[in-house]
Write a protein that holds these residues in place. Structure first.
Motif, PDB file in Angstrom:
ATOM      1  N   ASN A 140      40.321  90.484  48.743  1.00 40.84           N
ATOM      2  CA  ASN A 140      39.191  91.052  49.371  1.00 40.84           C
ATOM      3  C   ASN A 140      39.595  92.282  49.858  1.00 40.84           C
ATOM      4  N   LYS A 148      32.688  89.224  42.528  1.00 38.84           N
ATOM      5  CA  LYS A 148      32.664  88.568  43.517  1.00 38.84           C
ATOM      6  C   LYS A 148      32.405  87.277  43.709  1.00 38.84           C
ATOM      7  N   ASP A 149      31.331  86.874  42.975  1.00 37.91           N
ATOM      8  CA  ASP A 149      30.756  85.558  43.309  1.00 37.91           C
ATOM      9  C   ASP A 149      31.472  84.430  42.248  1.00 37.91           C
ATOM     10  N   LEU A 150      31.719  85.059  41.079  1.00 36.85           N
ATOM     11  CA  LEU A 150      32.308  84.184  40.049  1.00 36.85           C
ATOM     12  C   LEU A 150      33.624  84.451  39.452  1.00 36.85           C
ATOM     13  N   GLY A 151      34.167  85.570  39.838  1.00 39.81           N
ATOM     14  CA  GLY A 151      35.499  85.975  39.074  1.00 39.81           C
ATOM     15  C   GLY A 151      36.543  85.709  39.969  1.00 39.81           C
ATOM     16  N   LEU A 152      36.521  86.032  41.363  1.00 44.91           N
ATOM     17  CA  LEU A 152      37.543  85.853  42.210  1.00 44.91           C
ATOM     18  C   LEU A 152      37.477  84.912  43.277  1.00 44.91           C
ATOM     19  N   ILE A 153      38.385  84.567  44.037  1.00 45.62           N
ATOM     20  CA  ILE A 153      38.496  83.982  45.165  1.00 45.62           C
ATOM     21  C   ILE A 153      38.828  84.721  46.316  1.00 45.62           C
ATOM     22  N   ALA A 174      28.643  77.041  30.950  1.00 46.69           N
ATOM     23  CA  ALA A 174      28.836  77.666  32.533  1.00 46.69           C
ATOM     24  C   ALA A 174      27.518  78.110  32.906  1.00 46.69           C
ATOM     25  N   ILE A 228      39.261  85.025  49.290  1.00 46.10           N
ATOM     26  CA  ILE A 228      39.939  85.043  50.499  1.00 46.10           C
ATOM     27  C   ILE A 228      41.518  84.578  50.081  1.00 46.10           C
ATOM     28  N   GLN A 229      41.603  84.667  48.819  1.00 47.86           N
ATOM     29  CA  GLN A 229      42.985  84.230  48.337  1.00 47.86           C
ATOM     30  C   GLN A 229      43.811  85.258  47.938  1.00 47.86           C
TER      31      GLN A 229
END
Lengths: 412, 512
Positions: free
Chosen positions: B408, B352-357, B315, B359-360
């Motif tokens: 979010n 925020k950038d790599l862990g989660l989506i 990754a 807006i979901q």
């Protein structure tokens, strides 16, 4: 660093709150209704006549099919500028194949296959070679327009028999399900055909949808999950039933169920199910929402991107068939600006330009809003030039409203 | 004339949920080199961002005076106009422009709006000479190494007649030779009367050039020293940086460490994705036992995250070499998907950038790694999915009104629990968590520690990557200390102390 502390526990939301938070999902329906009523007033109801109602679907089917694919492409964060050219190309392929006499079914089958292959071609460049979709499809726009000119020899190709045309303008209404009734028309009572099939099908669909909705709700309640308040649930079902009934009655008074409507309904049903209930659908949203995170979650985002573009290609094939049928001729210049109409439909329907957000139903609503504006203004004898202006403003307003509500619900 | 060029009085800066700076005061004399020391998260960078106007004037409480005048900066531009310049840890050059364009970027002098490029090239030469950068001014910046880029940043600061130069970890990405040169340059600038504030983790450098040292800890100033007058030693600084009380911050449960190696890594090297020749991690070898909690410590940029992410299905990085054994079998992971399939799980430091989506919904985020398990023939069983999400909401105490809430809208600690849930649902044997408690409050930290402890009790194995030494000492059975891309040493729980970790991380390579 803007973490909001939304730790307030945990009461069932009031009806108003639910309505507010779900406003976004229904704003398109409201907008569509307002526009329809507006034009009904301006055209003294002509736009709601059964005949015109059927025509709206026939005239917009090929855009709506494209919008279904386009919204998927937009959800994964890409764009496709080539769909108009591909629709022209596949439309021409369809006419040529049909004129060899292989029959309608095989023509449709092979043309959609051609669309899928084109989708693979573009998807390969976009997903695996990682050329931006904007560029690949810009190239595709030129490439397939050129190929269309080449295979059509820049002259229209007309299908040899009329049965091809029926794909677009035909309707389904068996003879034994027709009755004649006296209807009021301009103050006089005249006999008119009533087609019972749309009403029967409408009722079956209503019962089916109600059954599913109730089953889902009961399941949730049994598992003690969060459900919508009961008034809200009933309101939603009543709205759906009314919508289906209106459509059934309209179709019943003209010529039965349009074939394009059936094609559209099946397409929408398949892809709505796909986006909402399948792993593939969920992955599309995940890749569009945050491709890096999706990758770390173990999702192969390249494959997802590839297949979305393949689907888009297939739907371009379908759109090409429908347009050739509608014009009863494969035109070398077919599909002009289709891509922009499909993109606009997706955005009006609530898709986000940064990816991850959008629905099939939304895109269909967006496409219908544009179609109804076109149709209404034509009925009012307003020319294409003003139609462009109005559509442009509607697009801007719709997307502005979407961004505004999204900010409010914390989705930015 | 005022003796002090910069005075900070009773400065408090609060981020949502975190008090980054708490009543900080410190003074910088004119013409000195002032070093700021402290652990990660002590507030050094935040302090400098407040001083230089990155955080606007009305976003904090307290008084900042520059040259005896209280400042009122709304943007960095304002502080630049006052002849202050800050060079951030991440360089802020425009990569595809040339050296001289970068030097004058933002303050190009024009005649009637027209730029005299030739004059700029000539002007730029004097600054390049001053910083000792022997390059054609027309070289594209991205073609040079990080060390030279740093010099361009300094040249850029000089071209603005800087009086106060702030350097945030200037040597963190430089090699020894480059660092040495940079320190010499800073000394030269001092002789020309330029005041310099430097943030550094490398205490040997600090001792070499500092006139004054201020130590921050947990957002507070602990002490200021005058290096010549006071008797300052590295040990003293380390002690002041880390000294804090550690009782009851970690769950007391005990667990038994197994004997089998579930993960073994041999001679693992990782190369930078953009500079394929730069080795970010060099010859790392370590092992993880069943039921063990392992911690990887070290300062920022030590290569810990890069090591873990490259192990997790490449990754990170353009290329990696070495061997990985999972449950004794050598594996070659090409994507995170492969790694997950073999029972690895990774929770990123960058939620925020790599862990989660973001807006979901909470539910979708939790299920994203495990949809295969929750579906039949590609069709998701939504009831089962919601059930799992609700389970984790309950067992991890995720505070959200429903699992359909958009992630979010959750607080940092709860977001972290969502990422953990996603990883837990995929049911890995090897659980790598990268800075699991960064930016979340103490209560939530305790909960997350408990979750990790429960995991090893079930026989899983955990690797914690952390910059917080107390976290490593409080949680881990064994600690690997990393710095500058190398595993510098290994400590058992019994021998570990913050001083030992710090000393191990900071000792020079030659001493190994």
């Amino acid at each position: 660093m803007k973490g909001k502390n939304n730790t307030a526990n945990i009461q069932p939301m009031s009806f108003l709150e639910v309505a507010k938070t779900n406003m976004r999902n229904y704003s398109m329906f409201i907008m569509l209704t307002v526009i329809m009523i507006g034009f009904a007033i301006l055209t003294t109801g002509i736009n709601l006549s059964p005949r015109n109602f059927t025509n709206i679907f026939i005239q917009n089917s090929y855009i709506l099919v494209l919008a279904v694919g386009m919204v998927l492409v937009i959800i994964i964060g890409n764009i496709d500028l080539s769909v108009g050219s591909i629709a022209a190309f596949t439309g021409a392929i369809a006419a040529i194949l049909y004129n060899t006499g292989i029959g309608l079914f095989l023509t449709v089958f092979l043309t959609i296959g051609a669309g899928l292959i084109i989708g693979m071609w573009q998807g390969y460049w976009i997903a695996y070679v990682k050329i931006p979709a904007f560029i690949v499809t810009l190239a595709g726009m030129l490439l397939f327009r050129g190929l269309t000119y080449i295979i059509t020899n820049v002259t229209p190709i007309t299908p040899k028999t009329d049965s091809f045309k029926q794909l677009s303008i035909g309707t389904v209404s068996p003879q034994f399900l027709r009755i004649t009734a006296l209807m009021e028309k301009r103050g006089k009572m005249v006999p008119q055909d009533i087609h019972l099939l749309p009403i029967i099908v409408g009722l079956i669909v209503i019962i089916f949808l109600l059954f599913i909705a109730l089953r889902e709700r009961n399941k949730k309640i049994r598992n003690n999950f969060h459900v919508l308040p009961v008034q809200y649930f009933i309101g939603k079902q009543v709205f759906l039933i009314a919508l289906i009934l209106v459509m059934s009655v309209q179709f019943a008074q003209y010529r039965g169920i349009p074939i394009v409507f059936i094609i559209l309904a099946i397409t929408v049903a398949i892809f709505t199910f796909m986006t909402k209930n399948t792993i593939f659908g969920r992955y599309i949203y995940a890749v569009g929402g945050n491709s890096k995170s999706a990758k770390l979650s173990g999702i192969n985002s390249e494959n997802i991107t590839f297949f979305v573009h393949v689907i888009m290609g297939g739907l371009c094939g379908l759109s090409g068939i429908l347009f050739t049928a509608y014009m009863n001729s494969a035109l070398p210049d077919a599909g002009d600006l289709f891509e922009l109409e499909a993109i606009a439909a997706s955005f009006i329907g609530g898709a986000s330009a940064s990816g991850g957000i959008g629905t099939i139903i939304g895109a269909i609503m967006g496409g219908l809003i544009m179609g109804i504006i076109n149709n209404g203004m034509s009925l009012m004898n307003i020319g294409a030039n003003w139609q462009y202006v109005v559509k442009a403003l509607v697009l801007l307003l719709a997307v502005w409203y979407d961004i505004y509500t999204r900010k409010k619900s914390g989705m930015v | 004339m005022n003796e002090y060029i910069l005075e900070v009085q009773n400065l408090t800066k609060v981020f949502p949920g975190v008090r980054a700076l708490d009543n900080v005061s410190f003074k910088v004399k004119k013409g000195e080199i002032h070093c700021l020391c402290g652990e990660n998260g002590a507030g050094k960078s935040t302090l400098m961002k407040v001083v230089s106007g990155v955080h606007p004037h009305d976003s904090f409480n307290g008084k900042v005076s520059f040259n005896g005048k209280e400042t009122n900066y709304k943007t960095v531009k304002d502080s630049e106009n006052d002849n202050m310049a800050i060079i951030h840890q991440e360089l802020a050059l425009s990569p595809y422009l040339t050296i001289f364009e970068n030097i004058f970027l933002g303050h190009i002098k024009t005649k009637h709006g027209i730029i005299n490029w030739n004059k700029l090239i000539i002007d730029s030469r004097q600054y390049l000479k001053k910083v000792g950068l022997n390059e054609n001014p027309e070289t594209i910046v991205s073609k040079m190494g990080v060390g030279k880029q740093q010099l361009v940043e300094i040249a850029r600061a000089l071209s603005k007649n800087v009086e106060l130069l702030i350097l945030d970890e200037p040597t963190s990405s430089l090699n020894d030779n480059e660092s040495e040169k940079l320190l010499l340059l800073i000394n030269e600038l001092k002789n020309e009367g330029i005041t310099c504030i430097m943030i550094s983790h490398k205490l040997n450098e600090v001792m070499e050039i500092a006139d004054s040292i201020t130590i921050l800890r947990d957002g507070q100033t602990i002490n200021s020293y005058d290096v010549k007058k006071d008797n300052v030693s590295e040990e003293l600084i380390i002690k002041q940086m880390v000294g804090r009380d550690m009782t009851h911050r970690f769950p007391d449960q005990t667990h038994d460490v197994g004997t089998i190696n579930v993960l073994e890594v041999k001679d693992w090297s990782v190369f930078h994705p953009e500079y394929p020749d730069l080795e970010v991690v060099r010859n790392a070898s370590f092992h993880l036992k069943q039921g063990e909690i392992l911690a990887f410590c070290g300062p920022m940029g030590a290569g810990r995250t890069e090591l873990m992410m490259s192990l997790f299905g490449k990754a990170y990085g353009s290329r990696s070499t070495g061997q990985v054994f999972v449950h004794g079998r050598e594996e070659h992971f090409h994507t995170p998907k492969d790694a997950i399939a073999k029972g690895m799980g990774y929770v990123s430091e960058d939620r925020k950038d790599l862990g989660l989506i973001l807006i979901q919904s909470v539910k979708n985020n939790i299920s994203n790694s495990s949809l295969k398990k929750l579906s039949y023939m590609g069709i998701i069983n939504k009831g089962k999915e919601t059930l799992e999400a609700e389970n984790y909401k309950k067992s991890l105490n995720i505070k959200t009104p429903t699992v359909n809430q958009i992630v979010n809208n959750l607080s940092g600690g709860n977001q972290q629990k969502v990422v953990l849930s996603r990883c837990l649902l995929a049911d890995p044997d090897i659980f790598i968590v990268d800075e699991p408690t960064r930016g979340i409050d103490v209560g939530a930290k305790y909960e997350i520690y408990s979750i990790l402890k429960d995991l090893v009790k079930e026989g899983k194995s955990v690797i914690i990557v952390t910059s917080e030494m107390p976290e490593a000492i409080g949680m881990a059975d064994r600690i690997y200390v990393m710095n500058e891309g190398l595993i510098k040493g290994e400590l058992s729980r019994a021998e570990a102390s913050q001083e030992k970790i710090m000393t191990m991380a900071l000792k020079k390579i030659e001493e190994n």
